[in-house]
Scaffold this motif. Structure first.
Motif, mmCIF file in Angstrom:
data_model
loop_
_atom_site.group_PDB
_atom_site.id
_atom_site.type_symbol
_atom_site.label_atom_id
_atom_site.label_comp_id
_atom_site.label_asym_id
_atom_site.label_seq_id
_atom_site.Cartn_x
_atom_site.Cartn_y
_atom_site.Cartn_z
ATOM 1 N N PHE A 125 20.296 -42.764 -25.959
ATOM 2 C CA PHE A 125 19.678 -43.136 -24.689
ATOM 3 C C PHE A 125 19.795 -42.077 -23.592
ATOM 4 C CE2 PHE A 125 20.870 -47.770 -25.846
ATOM 5 C CZ PHE A 125 19.760 -47.864 -26.660
ATOM 6 N N LEU A 126 20.745 -41.177 -23.700
ATOM 7 C CA LEU A 126 21.017 -40.264 -22.590
ATOM 8 C C LEU A 126 19.817 -39.402 -22.228
ATOM 9 C CD1 LEU A 126 23.074 -39.009 -20.576
ATOM 10 C CD2 LEU A 126 23.573 -37.315 -22.360
ATOM 11 N N GLN A 127 19.308 -38.639 -23.165
ATOM 12 C CA GLN A 127 18.237 -37.707 -22.850
ATOM 13 C C GLN A 127 16.954 -38.404 -22.394
ATOM 14 O OE1 GLN A 127 19.007 -34.431 -22.570
ATOM 15 N NE2 GLN A 127 17.081 -34.500 -21.423
ATOM 16 N N PRO A 128 16.497 -39.474 -23.095
ATOM 17 C CA PRO A 128 15.302 -40.168 -22.606
ATOM 18 C C PRO A 128 15.466 -40.734 -21.198
ATOM 19 C CG PRO A 128 15.768 -40.803 -24.868
ATOM 20 C CD PRO A 128 16.955 -40.024 -24.391
ATOM 21 N N THR A 129 16.670 -41.233 -20.893
ATOM 22 C CA THR A 129 16.918 -41.815 -19.572
ATOM 23 C C THR A 129 16.898 -40.747 -18.488
ATOM 24 O OG1 THR A 129 18.229 -43.637 -20.494
ATOM 25 C CG2 THR A 129 18.571 -43.109 -18.170
ATOM 26 N N LEU A 130 17.599 -39.650 -18.719
ATOM 27 C CA LEU A 130 17.642 -38.583 -17.717
ATOM 28 C C LEU A 130 16.269 -37.947 -17.520
ATOM 29 C CD1 LEU A 130 21.034 -36.765 -18.425
ATOM 30 C CD2 LEU A 130 20.544 -38.681 -16.889
ATOM 31 N N THR A 131 15.524 -37.792 -18.618
ATOM 32 C CA THR A 131 14.173 -37.225 -18.520
ATOM 33 C C THR A 131 13.274 -38.110 -17.673
ATOM 34 O OG1 THR A 131 14.366 -36.116 -20.658
ATOM 35 C CG2 THR A 131 12.138 -36.504 -19.827
ATOM 36 N N LEU A 132 13.354 -39.416 -17.913
ATOM 37 C CA LEU A 132 12.537 -40.360 -17.149
ATOM 38 C C LEU A 132 12.905 -40.331 -15.672
ATOM 39 C CD1 LEU A 132 10.497 -42.702 -16.938
ATOM 40 C CD2 LEU A 132 12.392 -44.266 -17.490
ATOM 41 N N LEU A 133 14.176 -40.382 -15.363
ATOM 42 C CA LEU A 133 14.609 -40.388 -13.965
ATOM 43 C C LEU A 133 14.204 -39.091 -13.259
ATOM 44 C CD1 LEU A 133 18.178 -41.983 -14.199
ATOM 45 C CD2 LEU A 133 16.031 -43.082 -13.537
ATOM 46 N N GLN A 134 14.269 -37.989 -13.978
ATOM 47 C CA GLN A 134 13.855 -36.711 -13.395
ATOM 48 C C GLN A 134 12.359 -36.704 -13.092
ATOM 49 O OE1 GLN A 134 14.487 -33.156 -15.840
ATOM 50 N NE2 GLN A 134 15.243 -32.119 -14.012
ATOM 51 N N GLN A 135 11.579 -37.233 -14.018
ATOM 52 C CA GLN A 135 10.135 -37.302 -13.817
ATOM 53 C C GLN A 135 9.775 -38.168 -12.617
ATOM 54 O OE1 GLN A 135 8.833 -38.802 -17.621
ATOM 55 N NE2 GLN A 135 8.733 -36.773 -18.573
ATOM 56 N N LYS A 136 10.569 -39.202 -12.378
ATOM 57 C CA LYS A 136 10.312 -40.125 -11.270
ATOM 58 C C LYS A 136 10.949 -39.656 -9.956
ATOM 59 C CE LYS A 136 8.174 -43.243 -13.811
ATOM 60 N NZ LYS A 136 6.741 -43.555 -13.604
ATOM 61 N N GLY A 137 11.627 -38.516 -9.998
ATOM 62 C CA GLY A 137 12.298 -38.033 -8.802
ATOM 63 C C GLY A 137 13.515 -38.848 -8.432
ATOM 64 N N LEU A 138 14.107 -39.512 -9.435
ATOM 65 C CA LEU A 138 15.227 -40.408 -9.182
ATOM 66 C C LEU A 138 16.549 -39.879 -9.716
ATOM 67 C CD1 LEU A 138 13.473 -43.797 -10.078
ATOM 68 C CD2 LEU A 138 13.972 -42.895 -7.794
ATOM 69 N N LEU A 139 16.529 -38.681 -10.286
ATOM 70 C CA LEU A 139 17.757 -38.113 -10.832
ATOM 71 C C LEU A 139 18.481 -37.337 -9.733
ATOM 72 C CD1 LEU A 139 19.465 -37.879 -13.376
ATOM 73 C CD2 LEU A 139 18.234 -35.769 -13.937
ATOM 74 N N LYS A 140 19.303 -38.064 -9.004
ATOM 75 C CA LYS A 140 20.042 -37.465 -7.890
ATOM 76 C C LYS A 140 21.533 -37.492 -8.213
ATOM 77 C CE LYS A 140 16.466 -38.910 -4.651
ATOM 78 N NZ LYS A 140 16.128 -39.658 -3.413
ATOM 79 N N PRO A 141 22.247 -36.425 -7.859
ATOM 80 C CA PRO A 141 23.656 -36.323 -8.235
ATOM 81 C C PRO A 141 24.525 -37.395 -7.591
ATOM 82 C CG PRO A 141 23.067 -34.584 -6.698
ATOM 83 C CD PRO A 141 21.786 -35.243 -7.101
ATOM 84 N N ALA A 142 25.585 -37.739 -8.288
ATOM 85 C CA ALA A 142 26.531 -38.728 -7.771
ATOM 86 C C ALA A 142 27.035 -38.299 -6.404
ATOM 87 C CB ALA A 142 27.701 -38.863 -8.741
ATOM 88 N N GLY A 143 27.079 -39.250 -5.487
ATOM 89 C CA GLY A 143 27.516 -38.966 -4.127
ATOM 90 C C GLY A 143 26.368 -38.761 -3.163
ATOM 91 N N GLN A 144 25.180 -38.471 -3.717
ATOM 92 C CA GLN A 144 24.011 -38.264 -2.858
ATOM 93 C C GLN A 144 23.263 -39.577 -2.687
ATOM 94 O OE1 GLN A 144 21.587 -34.757 -3.667
ATOM 95 N NE2 GLN A 144 19.737 -35.915 -3.256
ATOM 96 N N SER A 145 22.649 -39.764 -1.523
ATOM 97 C CA SER A 145 21.889 -40.982 -1.248
ATOM 98 C C SER A 145 20.775 -41.144 -2.278
ATOM 99 C CB SER A 145 21.285 -40.907 0.159
ATOM 100 O OG SER A 145 20.491 -42.038 0.415
ATOM 101 N N GLY A 146 20.611 -42.338 -2.809
ATOM 102 C CA GLY A 146 19.578 -42.617 -3.791
ATOM 103 C C GLY A 146 20.025 -42.440 -5.232
ATOM 104 N N HIS A 147 21.278 -42.007 -5.430
ATOM 105 C CA HIS A 147 21.793 -41.839 -6.795
ATOM 106 C C HIS A 147 21.855 -43.183 -7.510
ATOM 107 C CE1 HIS A 147 24.321 -40.656 -10.169
ATOM 108 N NE2 HIS A 147 25.202 -41.595 -9.822
ATOM 109 N N ILE A 148 21.325 -43.227 -8.731
ATOM 110 C CA ILE A 148 21.435 -44.414 -9.583
ATOM 111 C C ILE A 148 22.679 -44.246 -10.437
ATOM 112 C CG2 ILE A 148 20.394 -45.715 -11.471
ATOM 113 C CD1 ILE A 148 17.662 -45.009 -10.353
ATOM 114 N N ALA A 149 23.637 -45.150 -10.278
ATOM 115 C CA ALA A 149 24.894 -45.077 -11.023
ATOM 116 C C ALA A 149 24.634 -45.376 -12.505
ATOM 117 C CB ALA A 149 25.903 -46.061 -10.450
ATOM 118 N N ILE A 150 25.177 -44.539 -13.369
ATOM 119 C CA ILE A 150 24.950 -44.692 -14.812
ATOM 120 C C ILE A 150 26.276 -44.638 -15.551
ATOM 121 C CG2 ILE A 150 23.823 -43.750 -16.857
ATOM 122 C CD1 ILE A 150 21.723 -42.503 -15.055
#
Length: 350
Positions: free
Chosen positions: A235-260
């Motif tokens: 699940f890791l790579q498909p999930t990160l790829t999707l979040l990146q495509q949606k502009g939702l892959l934000k680092p931990a600690g930054q506003s808008g980060h989705i906890a995983i």
């Protein structure tokens, strides 16, 4: 959703199989049976799948262990997540008169015929990672999968402050691992974090299914705050790829980060924790799975017996309705301990 575990039946007892009850000399100092190792004892090992980085790592460790120990009598097959292929591979082991097998049945509710057949040929079976729900087993080598879900829930719940929406990428619910992780996660959320809404997404351990369902979930729930991945290996790579495509892959600690939070402990997950892409994983011990798969298979070939209780390798052997299980440690990994050299994901070749 209701998660059930059917009670295992004890099949093949008349075949004279040895049930285990503890730990080997050299492991915890309590054993009985054949004594000195039979160098000619043949062992069959089936590798269950090659579509996951976790299982690829397990295969690496297992083959390395066979080579390091000079186990010339070990036969290795691959079943590629195919029940029919597993059955065929076991039939080959039977024809070759192996004394023990180490396997990882993926459809854990459909094992009675397989294990009855093995025991009718006087072959003891070690099950790795999965706990067969029917048919006698010599030893199960795995970690506590309910605890996987509980650890993921507790970490994620605290990260979200007990509020928000979480998507759960479940494994196959026909597999004991899938529904035990789901049960642990659901029970913990209901009891400890009732303010969190869990969106359950069954995936059958398939990365493309997980990605498609997560995409739909994000469209319907733009306020999603967290994700629990039951298997980072798929699940890791498909999930990160999707979040990146949606502009939702934000680092931990930054506003808008989705906890995983994930399960497996593969090197790619540890790197993702370092980058801040994900927050934690439960390290499923691929190295120990391989080590003790061979360890107990050798013991099974010699008809050694065991008893319940703590071992000298940080685990506990428990009794099952149809055998026994050596429950190995599986630590939670976060940014605080991600560089720990004892984690298998930090020393396997990527």
């Amino acid at each position: 959703m209701h998660y059930r575990k059917p009670r295992a039946t004890v099949a093949g007892a008349a075949a004279g199989a040895v049930l285990v009850a503890g730990t080997l000399t050299g492991c915890s100092g309590h054993s009985s049976g054949a004594g000195a190792r039979d160098a000619g004892a043949a062992i069959g090992v089936d590798l269950p799948r090659d579509d996951s980085d976790f299982w690829k790592s397990y295969a690496q460790y297992l083959k390395a262990g066979v080579a390091e120990q000079g186990l010339d009598s070990v036969q290795i097959t691959e079943s590629h997540n195919d029940d029919a292929q597993l059955k065929s591979n076991l039939q080959k082991f039977e024809k070759d008169h192996v004394k023990a097998v180490a396997i990882a049945p993926q459809s854990t509710q459909n094992t009675e015929a397989l294990f009855f057949d093995l025991f009718s040929h006087r072959i003891n079976a070690v099950s790795v990672d999965t706990e067969p729900e029917h048919g006698e087993v010599y030893m199960v080598v795995r970690a506590d999968n309910v605890a996987y879900g509980t650890k993921a829930c507790e970490f994620l719940g605290k990260q979200l402050g007990g509020k928000g929406k979480v998507a759960e990428l479940q494994g196959a619910l026909s597999s004991i691992n899938g529904y035990e992780r789901s049960r642990g996660f659901a029970t913990c959320m209901k009891k400890q974090f009732p303010g969190i809404q869990v969106i359950e997404l069954a995936t059958d351990w398939k990365g493309d299914v997980a990605s498609a369902k997560l995409q739909s979930t994000l469209a319907a729930n733009p306020d999603l705050k967290g994700v629990y991945m039951q298997a980072g290996g798929v699940f890791l790579q498909p999930t990160l790829t999707l979040l990146q495509q949606k502009g939702l892959l934000k680092p931990a600690g930054q506003s808008g980060h989705i906890a995983i939070v994930s399960n497996d402990g593969i090197p790619q997950e540890l790197d993702a924790i370092r980058r801040g892409d994900i927050d934690a994983t439960v390290s499923q011990p691929a190295d120990l799975y391989a080590k003790y798969a061979l360890y107990y298979a050798q013991a099974a070939a010699e008809n050694k017996s065991f008893h319940t209780g703590p071992t000298d390798h940080d685990s506990t052997i428990i009794s099952l309705p149809n055998g026994m299980e050596d429950r190995l440690p599986a630590p939670l990994v976060t940014k605080d301990n991600v560089d720990d050299k004892t984690l298998w994901g930090n020393h396997i070749v990527k």
